[in-house]
Design an enzyme around this catalytic site. Structure first.
Site, short mmCIF file in Angstrom:
data_model
loop_
_atom_site.label_atom_id
_atom_site.label_comp_id
_atom_site.label_asym_id
_atom_site.label_seq_id
_atom_site.Cartn_x
_atom_site.Cartn_y
_atom_site.Cartn_z
CG ASP A 146 0.19 0.17 2.22
OD1 ASP A 146 -0.53 1.44 2.81
OD2 ASP A 146 -0.07 -1.00 3.06
CB SER A 147 0.70 4.85 0.73
OG SER A 147 1.11 5.52 0.27
CB ALA A 148 5.55 3.99 0.62
CG LEU A 174 -3.75 -2.71 -1.51
CD1 LEU A 174 -3.91 -3.05 -0.07
CD2 LEU A 174 -4.81 -2.72 -2.30
CG HIS A 272 -2.80 7.70 1.30
ND1 HIS A 272 -3.22 7.13 0.40
CD2 HIS A 272 -1.75 7.87 1.45
CE1 HIS A 272 -1.80 6.72 -0.31
NE2 HIS A 272 -1.17 7.15 0.97
#
Length: 329
Positions: A146-148, A174, A272
């Site tokens: 997810d994200s980074a 994600l 987010h």
């Protein structure tokens, strides 16, 4: 339209970020806050935890009771390459593994600013190659993050391709962070939302901490800058209200143009990291169920391809047998 639960979550996050606009906390303070919050994140019932050291790196096996032990989800947590840990993401990894019916391997990769690029990527490569040495087959492994962590999973695919390592079955992002440049157009789009603007300004700084001496446009730093040919199937999820939305859509379009099978799923109005609040948000549970459906599709396609290959082999063997002359006595 977002659920009432999401509205409450957004109101809480907006109130919590108010003081941050006046006095941004240190990275250490944010890490501590996330760790404290993780005390209230529990594994789902029927999911077991096994902590160990993977070549000196902290790691965890997350094993649902009824999961297929042959199949592994290598999960890379988010946090802008500076935040997050095994603790902060254990709950979402647990429910994802359970829904997908496979075991999950989560790692504590090194983070900036103490360990900038390529430390995190090296740790992800280490974990993937360790799985291969342990006897797991590439077609039984999926990457996720997810994200980074989603961006790191995509960078891992690029690194595997360049080093000619065998590719995993698929990868799942994600809300993946694919462009550490974070274009000014994104800042203009989120300027009316204080929580998103603060988030955008923060991750802009984190991107520089992670890249360090590397250009932010380097492909293994910002995967959207890479040539995206010869990658396995991808599932990308994002919300149109997120800071990273524009970059995810751009990455998906570029990957499709390169011939990569891409499934892009867009949600409306969600903050987010909404996946992490899966116990509270129906949207998160729905998104994770969509991930599970994607993984089932990958396994089904593999099974169908294997069945076709077996049929072709049998037909070939029968053809050879039929062409042999009969013995005369």
């Amino acid at each position: 339209m977002p659920s009432p639960q999401h509205l409450l979550l957004k109101q809480f996050l907006t109130a919590a970020t108010g003081p941050l606009a006046r006095r941004p906390p240190s990275i250490e303070a944010m890490r501590l806050t996330l760790e404290v919050g993780s005390l209230f994140q529990f594994l789902p019932w029927g999911v077991h935890l096994e902590a160990f050291r993977l070549d000196g790196m902290a790691a965890e096996w997350i094993r649902p009771t009824k999961a297929d032990p042959r199949r592994v989800l290598l999960y890379l947590h988010g946090g802008g390459y500076v935040l997050g840990s095994l603790n902060t993401h254990r709950s979402v990894v647990g429910t994802l593994a359970q829904r997908c019916g496979m075991h999950a391997l989560a790692i504590e990769y090194r983070k900036a600013p103490d360990y900038p690029f390529p430390a995190a990527l090296h740790d992800a490569l280490l974990a993937y190659r360790w799985l291969l040495r342990e006897g797991y087959q590439p077609h039984d492994i999926m990457l996720a993050g997810d994200s980074a962590g989603g961006g790191l999973a995509l960078a891992l695919l690029l690194a595997l391709r360049e080093s000619q390592d065998p590719m995993p079955a698929a990868a799942i992002g994600l809300s993946p962070w694919t462009d550490l440049m974070l274009p000014t157009s994104t800042l203009r789009r989120v300027a009316d939302e204080e929580i998103q603007l603060l988030e955008a300004l923060a991750i802009r700084g984190w991107g520089a901490l992670y890249a360090a001496e590397m250009p932010l446009t380097a492909p293994l730093v910002s995967p959207v800058q890479a040539d995206l040919h010869d990658l396995p199937p991808l599932l990308l999820q994002t919300s149109d209200a997120e800071v990273l939305y524009d970059d995810v859509v751009k990455f998906a379009a570029k990957a499709k143009a390169a011939g990569v099978p891409v499934t892009l799923q867009t949600f409306s109005g969600l903050v987010h990291w909404w996946h992490l609040f899966w116990r509270f948000l129906p949207e998160a549970r729905h998104a994770l169920d969509q991930v599970a459906a994607f993984t089932r599709g990958i396994w089904a396609a593999q099974a169908a391809a294997a069945a076709v290959m077996r049929a072709a082999q049998r037909a070939g063997q029968n053809g050879v047998a039929a062409s042999r002359p009969r013995a005369r006595f």
